[in-house]
Design an enzyme around this catalytic site. Structure first.
Site, PDB file in Angstrom:
ATOM      1  N   LYS A 112      46.331   8.519   2.435  1.00 46.33           N
ATOM      2  CA  LYS A 112      46.978   9.797   2.748  1.00 46.33           C
ATOM      3  C   LYS A 112      48.487   9.720   2.610  1.00 46.33           C
ATOM      4  CE  LYS A 112      42.984  11.349   4.173  1.00 46.33           C
ATOM      5  NZ  LYS A 112      42.263  12.494   3.702  1.00 46.33           N
TER       6      LYS A 112
HETATM    7  C1  LIG Z   1      39.974   6.028   4.412  1.00 44.18           C
HETATM    8  C2  LIG Z   1      39.432   7.295   3.830  1.00 44.18           C
HETATM    9  N1  LIG Z   1      38.661   7.225   2.743  1.00 44.18           N
HETATM   10  C3  LIG Z   1      38.153   8.336   2.188  1.00 44.18           C
HETATM   11  C4  LIG Z   1      38.373   9.585   2.705  1.00 44.18           C
HETATM   12  C5  LIG Z   1      37.802  10.791   2.027  1.00 44.18           C
HETATM   13  O1  LIG Z   1      38.787  11.456   1.272  1.00 44.18           O
HETATM   14  P1  LIG Z   1      38.633  13.001   0.963  1.00 44.18           P
HETATM   15  O2  LIG Z   1      38.597  13.690   2.273  1.00 44.18           O
HETATM   16  O3  LIG Z   1      39.824  13.361   0.166  1.00 44.18           O
HETATM   17  O4  LIG Z   1      37.356  13.175   0.234  1.00 44.18           O
HETATM   18  C6  LIG Z   1      39.173   9.704   3.868  1.00 44.18           C
HETATM   19  C7  LIG Z   1      39.474  10.991   4.499  1.00 44.18           C
HETATM   20  O5  LIG Z   1      39.860  11.940   3.925  1.00 44.18           O
HETATM   21  C8  LIG Z   1      39.740   8.529   4.407  1.00 44.18           C
HETATM   22  O6  LIG Z   1      40.557   8.614   5.447  1.00 44.18           O
HETATM   23  N1  LIG Z   2      39.350  12.058   6.156  1.00 39.23           N
HETATM   24  C1  LIG Z   2      40.383  12.945   6.500  1.00 39.23           C
HETATM   25  C2  LIG Z   2      39.887  14.326   6.820  1.00 39.23           C
HETATM   26  C3  LIG Z   2      40.900  15.373   6.477  1.00 39.23           C
HETATM   27  O1  LIG Z   2      41.064  15.356   5.090  1.00 39.23           O
HETATM   28  P1  LIG Z   2      42.212  16.067   4.293  1.00 39.23           P
HETATM   29  O2  LIG Z   2      42.338  15.257   3.054  1.00 39.23           O
HETATM   30  O3  LIG Z   2      41.757  17.457   4.051  1.00 39.23           O
HETATM   31  O4  LIG Z   2      43.469  16.047   5.099  1.00 39.23           O
HETATM   32  C4  LIG Z   2      41.211  12.319   7.616  1.00 39.23           C
HETATM   33  O5  LIG Z   2      41.344  11.135   7.619  1.00 39.23           O
HETATM   34  O6  LIG Z   2      41.721  13.009   8.457  1.00 39.23           O
END
Ligand SMILES: Cc1ncc(COP(=O)(O)O)c(C=O)c1O
Ligand SMILES: N[C@@H](CCOP(=O)(O)O)C(=O)O
Length: 468
Positions: A112
């Site tokens: 993120k």
């Molecule tokens: C460590 C991790 N991997 C994968 C994901 C999944 O990613 P996305 O929500 O963009 O599909 C998340 C949360 O979003 C995460 O925090």
């Molecule tokens: N897995 C995410 C959930 C929120 O996802 P986002 O990409 O829409 O912000 C988290 O770790 O919070």
């Protein structure tokens, strides 16, 4: 460049507006009117360039004239200076034809940071230019919250309120949100699941009087600024492995579908991506949708990959819009169906188009743990549980000679208990996270109740125009 809502009833906006707006006023998600095209020569020219150079080339066409190029470049440089690896998102070879793209070298050791570090700078820039303040709300299953708090802490133009599911994130994830002392940061533990938190955030956006009174903004992947920053590393990884002269496939651990949608955007811009593989834990709504054509929510199951414990995968709406020929009325009807009955059937032509571009697989808890142990034994590499779900799926999807890149979305030290149980090794936090485990915590526990959450935020947000 203008942006349109997936539901077709909100005004088209510029990049700057989209970044501070988050969710469209009709409840939809913004997407660009068209996807900029990068020629094979341009993509080939990315070889040997810095991460920031590629980011500038990929992101600038989405920004258009909204932000002067020199200012955009300064923000990009600042964002990626916060990463400890010189390559920002390095590739590591895991086995024959299989590579990991390490996305966890930023301040909160999860992927993120890649987008959030840039988004905070973009929002700050736009708000400062306009002399405005914003109230940011975010829902997190663990990683978005920490990354957002780190990126927005101490900023004058924003207050940030992060909703996380009480008791359902790891200790490290919780502490990254609750130990930050800055006055503009609020960590809210909600008595519910991540889906409840995300529903509360969307309900606040859809409560237009509240939204306007507090100057609401969002930094989940509903915000286009998050997606566009994530597109960059698909280009960086693919070019390192020979694109555009040879295609590359990606497997992405998936929850809210933002990360893999960024891969779809990269492909739409001209990057030769052979396959995009969705990998989930047992919370497998996307996998079931691809199998059956029916998007159907079920109770969420707690797993050792808690950030993917998600049922309502919000960016899937963007894919439905694109794969369905940009039929905003159709998307609105599907989303209304989801609101009313928790399910909808994807139209036949749309699901066929989705199946054309995506593969999908799920992993259960035992397989995830076994993958962590096996990869440590075979390759000497310690995976976090989210990455492990994707590695387990990717191993069935490798099709030589096309290289497979699995996105490594978190550092194993974010999930020490699960990793230790699976491997016998307890990963320690990187030195830069210092005394995280010893710092005092500060959080507010709230009921899963829109009025309670709005009252909490409305009475604390500096951008609010009146008391509730
Ligand atoms: C460590 C991790 N991997 C994968 C994901 C999944 O990613 P996305 O929500 O963009 O599909 C998340 C949360 O979003 C995460 O925090
Ligand atoms: N897995 C995410 C959930 C929120 O996802 P986002 O990409 O829409 O912000 C988290 O770790 O919070």
């Amino acid at each position: 460049m203008r942006y349109v809502s997936t539901r077709g009833r909100a005004p088209a906006l510029s990049f700057s507006d989209v970044v501070v707006t988050g969710l469209a006023r009709d409840g939809g998600l913004y997407v660009p009117e068209t996807y900029p095209q990068l020629s094979a020569a341009t993509i080939a020219g990315f070889a040997g360039r810095s991460y920031a150079d590629v980011a500038e080339a990929v992101i600038a066409p989405f920004v258009g004239d909204d932000i002067p190029p020199a200012a955009l470049r300064r923000m990009i440089d600042g964002a990626y200076a916060s990463f400890v690896h010189p390559a920002v998102t390095p590739l590591v070879q895991l086995g024959p034809g299989h590579f990991l793209l390490e996305l966890f070298h930023g301040p909160t050791i999860a992927f993120k940071d890649v987008a959030m570090q840039l988004l905070a700078r973009l929002m700050d820039h736009v708000l400062a230019e306009r002399g405005q303040r914003a109230t940011i709300v975010a829902a997190t299953s663990g990683d978005t919250g920490g990354a957002a708090i780190e990126a927005f802490r101490g900023r004058d133009n924003t207050d940030i309120f992060v909703l996380f599911p009480h008791g359902r994130v790891s200790d490290v994830q919780r502490r990254q949100m609750t130990t930050v002392a800055d006055a503009n940061v609020h960590a809210l533990a909600v008595e519910g699941t991540f889906d409840d938190c995300q529903a509360l955030v969307k309900a606040m956006f859809n409560d237009l009087p509240f939204r306007d009174r507090v100057g609401l903004s969002g930094v989940n992947s509903i915000n286009w600024g998050r997606i566009v920053a994530q597109v960059v590393y698909y280009f960086v990884a693919a070019v390192a492995l020979g694109a555009p002269h040879r295609p590359v496939s990606f497997t992405v651990p998936t929850g809210n579908f933002g990360d893999i949608f960024a891969g779809w955007v990269a492909k739409s811009m001209g990057l030769p991506i052979e396959r995009l593989v969705v990998a989930t834990n047992v919370n497998d709504i996307i996998v079931r949708t691809l199998e059956t054509g029916r998007y159907e929510t079920r109770g969420v199951m707690p797993t050792i990959s808690p950030s993917m414990d998600i049922q309502v995968s919000s960016n899937f709406e963007r894919l439905l819009f694109e794969a369905g020929g940009r039929d905003a009325e159709g998307v609105t009807a599907l989303m209304n169906g989801l609101g009313q009955s928790g399910a909808f059937t994807v139209p036949a032509a749309t699901i066929a188009a989705i199946r054309d571009g995506f593969a999908a697989g799920r992993t259960d808890e035992a397989a995830t743990a076994a993958t962590i142990g096996r990869v440590l034994a075979d390759a000497g590499y310690l995976l976090d549980p989210h990455t492990a779900t994707a590695v387990a799926v990717a191993e069935h999807e490798i099709a030589a000679p096309v290289p497979m890149v699995t996105l490594a979305t978190a550092h194993p030290a974010k999930f020490p208990d699960a990793v230790e149980a699976a491997s016998g090794i307890r990963p320690g936090l990187p030195e830069r996270l210092g005394d995280l485990l010893a710092r005092a915590e500060r959080q507010s526990v709230l009921a899963n109740d829109l009025a309670a959450v709005e009252n909490f935020i409305g009475t604390r947000a500096r951008a609010a125009t009146q008391e509730v």
